[in-house]
Motif scaffolding. Sequence first.
Motif, PDB file in Angstrom:
ATOM      1  N   GLU A 305     -94.656 -28.949 -24.230  1.00  0.00           N
ATOM      2  CA  GLU A 305     -94.740 -29.330 -25.633  1.00  0.00           C
ATOM      3  C   GLU A 305     -93.967 -28.329 -26.483  1.00  0.00           C
ATOM      4  N   VAL A 337     -93.864 -41.456 -32.510  1.00  0.00           N
ATOM      5  CA  VAL A 337     -95.150 -41.466 -33.209  1.00  0.00           C
ATOM      6  C   VAL A 337     -96.268 -41.543 -32.167  1.00  0.00           C
ATOM      7  N   GLN A 383     -99.461 -57.654 -26.637  1.00  0.00           N
ATOM      8  CA  GLN A 383     -99.001 -57.473 -25.250  1.00  0.00           C
ATOM      9  C   GLN A 383    -100.157 -57.024 -24.371  1.00  0.00           C
ATOM     10  N   ALA A 520     -83.825 -39.021 -34.302  1.00  0.00           N
ATOM     11  CA  ALA A 520     -83.526 -40.386 -33.853  1.00  0.00           C
ATOM     12  C   ALA A 520     -84.827 -41.089 -33.483  1.00  0.00           C
ATOM     13  N   LYS A 529     -88.923 -49.558 -36.185  1.00  0.00           N
ATOM     14  CA  LYS A 529     -89.745 -49.141 -35.038  1.00  0.00           C
ATOM     15  C   LYS A 529     -89.564 -50.127 -33.882  1.00  0.00           C
TER      16      LYS A 529
HETATM   17  C1  LIG Z   1     -97.753 -50.738 -26.346  1.00  0.00           C
HETATM   18  C2  LIG Z   1     -96.459 -50.825 -27.122  1.00  0.00           C
HETATM   19  C3  LIG Z   1     -95.630 -51.925 -26.965  1.00  0.00           C
HETATM   20  C4  LIG Z   1     -94.401 -51.990 -27.633  1.00  0.00           C
HETATM   21  N1  LIG Z   1     -93.601 -53.077 -27.435  1.00  0.00           N
HETATM   22  C5  LIG Z   1     -92.386 -53.144 -28.014  1.00  0.00           C
HETATM   23  C6  LIG Z   1     -91.522 -54.253 -27.773  1.00  0.00           C
HETATM   24  O1  LIG Z   1     -91.868 -55.186 -27.043  1.00  0.00           O
HETATM   25  N2  LIG Z   1     -90.299 -54.231 -28.357  1.00  0.00           N
HETATM   26  C7  LIG Z   1     -89.877 -53.219 -29.166  1.00  0.00           C
HETATM   27  O2  LIG Z   1     -88.728 -53.245 -29.633  1.00  0.00           O
HETATM   28  N3  LIG Z   1     -90.681 -52.174 -29.447  1.00  0.00           N
HETATM   29  C8  LIG Z   1     -91.927 -52.110 -28.899  1.00  0.00           C
HETATM   30  N4  LIG Z   1     -92.760 -51.055 -29.171  1.00  0.00           N
HETATM   31  C9  LIG Z   1     -92.275 -49.990 -30.066  1.00  0.00           C
HETATM   32  C10 LIG Z   1     -91.347 -49.040 -29.308  1.00  0.00           C
HETATM   33  O3  LIG Z   1     -91.937 -48.681 -28.081  1.00  0.00           O
HETATM   34  C11 LIG Z   1     -91.048 -47.790 -30.129  1.00  0.00           C
HETATM   35  O4  LIG Z   1     -90.396 -48.181 -31.318  1.00  0.00           O
HETATM   36  C12 LIG Z   1     -90.143 -46.829 -29.355  1.00  0.00           C
HETATM   37  O5  LIG Z   1     -90.779 -46.398 -28.163  1.00  0.00           O
HETATM   38  C13 LIG Z   1     -89.787 -45.598 -30.195  1.00  0.00           C
HETATM   39  O6  LIG Z   1     -89.062 -44.724 -29.394  1.00  0.00           O
HETATM   40  P1  LIG Z   1     -88.952 -43.165 -29.727  1.00  0.00           P
HETATM   41  O7  LIG Z   1     -88.177 -42.567 -28.596  1.00  0.00           O
HETATM   42  O8  LIG Z   1     -88.465 -42.999 -31.094  1.00  0.00           O
HETATM   43  O9  LIG Z   1     -90.445 -42.604 -29.719  1.00  0.00           O
HETATM   44  P2  LIG Z   1     -91.637 -42.650 -28.671  1.00  0.00           P
HETATM   45  O10 LIG Z   1     -91.516 -43.824 -27.778  1.00  0.00           O
HETATM   46  O11 LIG Z   1     -92.869 -42.502 -29.483  1.00  0.00           O
HETATM   47  O12 LIG Z   1     -91.410 -41.351 -27.768  1.00  0.00           O
HETATM   48  C14 LIG Z   1     -91.579 -40.070 -28.292  1.00  0.00           C
HETATM   49  C15 LIG Z   1     -91.837 -39.095 -27.155  1.00  0.00           C
HETATM   50  O13 LIG Z   1     -91.821 -37.776 -27.659  1.00  0.00           O
HETATM   51  C16 LIG Z   1     -92.822 -36.995 -27.027  1.00  0.00           C
HETATM   52  N5  LIG Z   1     -93.170 -35.891 -27.906  1.00  0.00           N
HETATM   53  C17 LIG Z   1     -93.753 -35.968 -29.131  1.00  0.00           C
HETATM   54  N6  LIG Z   1     -93.897 -34.741 -29.659  1.00  0.00           N
HETATM   55  C18 LIG Z   1     -93.409 -33.867 -28.748  1.00  0.00           C
HETATM   56  C19 LIG Z   1     -93.289 -32.439 -28.721  1.00  0.00           C
HETATM   57  N7  LIG Z   1     -93.685 -31.694 -29.749  1.00  0.00           N
HETATM   58  N8  LIG Z   1     -92.754 -31.859 -27.630  1.00  0.00           N
HETATM   59  C20 LIG Z   1     -92.320 -32.613 -26.575  1.00  0.00           C
HETATM   60  N9  LIG Z   1     -92.419 -33.971 -26.559  1.00  0.00           N
HETATM   61  C21 LIG Z   1     -92.941 -34.590 -27.632  1.00  0.00           C
HETATM   62  C22 LIG Z   1     -93.961 -37.999 -26.859  1.00  0.00           C
HETATM   63  O14 LIG Z   1     -94.864 -37.587 -25.840  1.00  0.00           O
HETATM   64  C23 LIG Z   1     -93.199 -39.274 -26.501  1.00  0.00           C
HETATM   65  O15 LIG Z   1     -93.033 -39.411 -25.110  1.00  0.00           O
HETATM   66  C24 LIG Z   1     -94.003 -50.952 -28.522  1.00  0.00           C
HETATM   67  C25 LIG Z   1     -94.853 -49.854 -28.702  1.00  0.00           C
HETATM   68  C26 LIG Z   1     -96.071 -49.789 -28.023  1.00  0.00           C
HETATM   69  C27 LIG Z   1     -96.970 -48.612 -28.237  1.00  0.00           C
END
Ligand SMILES: Cc1cc2nc3c(=O)[nH]c(=O)nc-3n(C[C@H](O)[C@H](O)[C@H](O)COP(=O)(O)OP(=O)(O)OC[C@H]3O[C@@H](n4cnc5c(N)ncnc54)[C@H](O)[C@@H]3O)c2cc1C
Length: 552
Positions: A305, A337, A383, A520, A529
């Motif tokens: 982390e 998030v 889902q 990003a 999102k």
């Molecule tokens: C159950 C579910 C179903 C979904 N289905 C869809 C769908 O069908 N289609 C669609 O388009 N979107 C869907 N979404 C939304 C989509 O998953 C998100 O918009 C997308 O994952 C965002 O990606 P991200 O990389 O910005 O963040 P996230 O996916 O939130 O990844 C962020 C990562 O950062 C890590 N992290 C956070 N803070 C720290 C730290 N301080 N140090 C190290 N690591 C850290 C977290 O552990 C996490 O793994 C869904 C979301 C959920 C929860």
Amino acid sequence: MGQPAILTVDDDPSVSRAIARDLRRRYGAEYRILRASSAADALDALKDLKLRGGRVAVMLADYRMPQQNGIEFLEHAMDLFPHARRALLTAYADTDAAIQAINVVDVDHYLLKPWDPPEEKLYPVIDSLLEAWQVTGDREVADIRVVGHRWSEPSYQIRDFLARNLVPYRWLGADEPEARRLLEAAGVGPEAVPLVVTADGRALVRPGTAEVAEAAGLSTAPNRDFYDLIIVGGGPAGLGAAVYGASEGLRTLLVERQAVGGQAGQSSRIENYLGFPDGISGAQLTDRARRQAGKFAAEVLNTREVVGLRPDGSARTLTFADGAEVSAHAIVLATGVAYRPLAADGVAQLTGAGVYYGSASTEGPSCSGSDVYIVGGANSAGQAALFFSRYARTVTLLVRGDSLESSMSYYLIQQLDRVANVRVRTRCEVVSALGEGHLEAITICDGKNGEQTTVECGSLFIFIGAEPRTDWLGEVVARDERGFVYTGPDLLTSGHRPPGWDRDRDPFYLECSVPGIFAAGDVRANSVKRVASAVGEGAMAVTLVHRYLEAQ
Ligand SMILES: Cc1cc2nc3c(=O)[nH]c(=O)nc-3n(C[C@H](O)[C@H](O)[C@H](O)COP(=O)(O)OP(=O)(O)OC[C@H]3O[C@@H](n4cnc5c(N)ncnc54)[C@H](O)[C@@H]3O)c2cc1C
């Protein structure tokens, strides 16, 4: 143990022969190709294989078969070989029916007949199914064993961690004979769970996820102390940035605190991501992205982390929770998030023991025959309802709003409508979770009349909005009142650049209020999102990192 099998079933003998021939030609050296001409024959063959301790990698079933169609067959076959990857063979006319069915049972792909030339239409699909199977493998032969209690939070954390990181493991309830033998060999009693026994026979008593990550061969320490690019967060945005950064020659490190895949990794089926017309599970998408990043030599750190960030001259330095530091020329914040906690009595105490945030796919089989409740009205909740409806007796979606229409995609609402054991209750809230040691019931308040009812409930899954959890960034970069990180044009007020900005240019589109730090995906203020936009922003951030580095 013998070669794993690829099984194909089609009631048309000529089709059945042709597909078996094509499969044998390409996979015959490594896999046993089994062919059946009815679902009943195929199930008999699978039962026989099961008894002899065999393994099945892929099952390919014709959709239109008399007595039992391909979907029904795959449902039964999954009981015998739950980890085999599954595909449906369909005629063009049946495509719609197949896609609808795919959404209800977890089929990985559908293939159109005829599949000529196989090099283009059949083998790429089977290759990807085999790759997926090889990663998760057959859990029956997994090397890591976890002894725990179903209702123990720490046991759940370890299971969830291994599952989300796609590490095969075997779960043993603490009262099973084999579990008792392992506990005795480790010199501890059942109160010492979770006990993790590694492939090389080491016993880890109540380990943290970092210890388990190391035991499972997941990397936890950086190979160097300075990189071109460090990405914080391993969701779609972070993975996108890692693939583009490493493939374009940047020495790239990705740091993830929990499990690579982020929120998307928890999705049972993503249906709107371009290029996957029949949907893809979050686990598969994550697995592919992780391998792709690895192929380009991006380094991925697990269970680390990041708790601090500071500009250090031209370097940008990150601090880990254990105080260690690592620096880079540029940083991409992709921390996404996390779910907001549900404020209801008893929920905090029972989290991990019947109450779960996110979809907790490991819990699917243990929900068999029980009544599952899901809090939330967005796509993620929809889902999850579809996913759990395959296991549970009933699934009830508890929605605070008047209807699902304003919060959930139309295609999901339609799918839910078609599943008999899913109910939707609108204008209601969970006010308490009850149970001794594990969840047994919940109290729901009806928003229409204020009436409270307590219902038996085996599992409660919570999907209620999310927050960015960026407090650790403090004042380093500008954030909005909810903690989302401002970038690019959002940083300009009446044409003025942010305070302390020391360049004679405006911040790049995804750049934060400090040059060389980018954001990003979901963590970015005003972002969309979605998986696609997160991946896109990850890629775009790398282009902007190049621009930043060129001007240094
Ligand atoms: C159950 C579910 C179903 C979904 N289905 C869809 C769908 O069908 N289609 C669609 O388009 N979107 C869907 N979404 C939304 C989509 O998953 C998100 O918009 C997308 O994952 C965002 O990606 P991200 O990389 O910005 O963040 P996230 O996916 O939130 O990844 C962020 C990562 O950062 C890590 N992290 C956070 N803070 C720290 C730290 N301080 N140090 C190290 N690591 C850290 C977290 O552990 C996490 O793994 C869904 C979301 C959920 C929860």
